[in-house]
Design a protein around this motif. Sequence first.
Motif, PDB file in Angstrom:
ATOM      1  N   GLN A  27       6.905  25.764  -6.538  1.00 29.83           N
ATOM      2  CA  GLN A  27       6.755  24.748  -7.579  1.00 29.83           C
ATOM      3  C   GLN A  27       6.838  25.388  -8.964  1.00 29.83           C
ATOM      4  N   VAL A  28       6.131  26.495  -9.145  1.00 27.90           N
ATOM      5  CA  VAL A  28       6.126  27.179 -10.446  1.00 27.90           C
ATOM      6  C   VAL A  28       7.519  27.718 -10.774  1.00 27.90           C
ATOM      7  N   ARG A  29       8.181  28.315  -9.809  1.00 29.94           N
ATOM      8  CA  ARG A  29       9.530  28.845 -10.056  1.00 29.94           C
ATOM      9  C   ARG A  29      10.507  27.721 -10.402  1.00 29.94           C
ATOM     10  N   GLY A  30      10.371  26.592  -9.730  1.00 32.14           N
ATOM     11  CA  GLY A  30      11.213  25.439 -10.064  1.00 32.14           C
ATOM     12  C   GLY A  30      10.970  24.963 -11.481  1.00 32.14           C
ATOM     13  N   ARG A  31       9.708  24.915 -11.886  1.00 29.65           N
ATOM     14  CA  ARG A  31       9.363  24.494 -13.244  1.00 29.65           C
ATOM     15  C   ARG A  31       9.891  25.491 -14.273  1.00 29.65           C
ATOM     16  N   ARG A  33      12.576  27.328 -13.948  1.00 29.47           N
ATOM     17  CA  ARG A  33      14.023  27.085 -14.058  1.00 29.47           C
ATOM     18  C   ARG A  33      14.298  25.870 -14.945  1.00 29.47           C
ATOM     19  N   GLU A  34      13.528  24.801 -14.775  1.00 28.53           N
ATOM     20  CA  GLU A  34      13.692  23.612 -15.614  1.00 28.53           C
ATOM     21  C   GLU A  34      13.468  23.947 -17.086  1.00 28.53           C
ATOM     22  N   LEU A  35      12.419  24.696 -17.371  1.00 23.32           N
ATOM     23  CA  LEU A  35      12.100  25.061 -18.753  1.00 23.32           C
ATOM     24  C   LEU A  35      13.163  25.979 -19.352  1.00 23.32           C
ATOM     25  N   GLN A  38      16.017  23.762 -20.322  1.00 26.00           N
ATOM     26  CA  GLN A  38      15.664  23.025 -21.532  1.00 26.00           C
ATOM     27  C   GLN A  38      15.753  23.922 -22.769  1.00 26.00           C
TER      28      GLN A  38
END
Length: 112
Positions: A27-31, A33-35, A38
């Motif tokens: 979950q943290v790694r996915g977040r 990547r999203e950041l 952005q």
Amino acid sequence: MPEQDREPTPLEKNRALEEWLEFQLRQVRGRIRELEVQEEQERRRRAVAYAEQRWKIQPQRSNAQALLHRGNCTLFESGGGGFINREEAMIALAEPDIHPCEICRPDTGLTS
């Protein structure tokens, strides 16, 4: 004693904890990547906004005249730099050997 009524062993507890932590890490790694995406998009937006508020001069070539372009004109790429400000663009336009690009019209609103 039935299987569902017994207390989990320390090994079972730690395997369950490991699964939970791996889930959290995904979950943290996915977040992250999203950041990162952005941040990169914001960096690009800032670069475009900066270029839109600047001008650039295409040097004179043997077969073409020197041209003044808006910073975001794609007819001349200055390598990501070489931008000039409004005052410098107005001075460039006053030079007899520098002409405005007929496509991006850098002189529009500049001479007032």
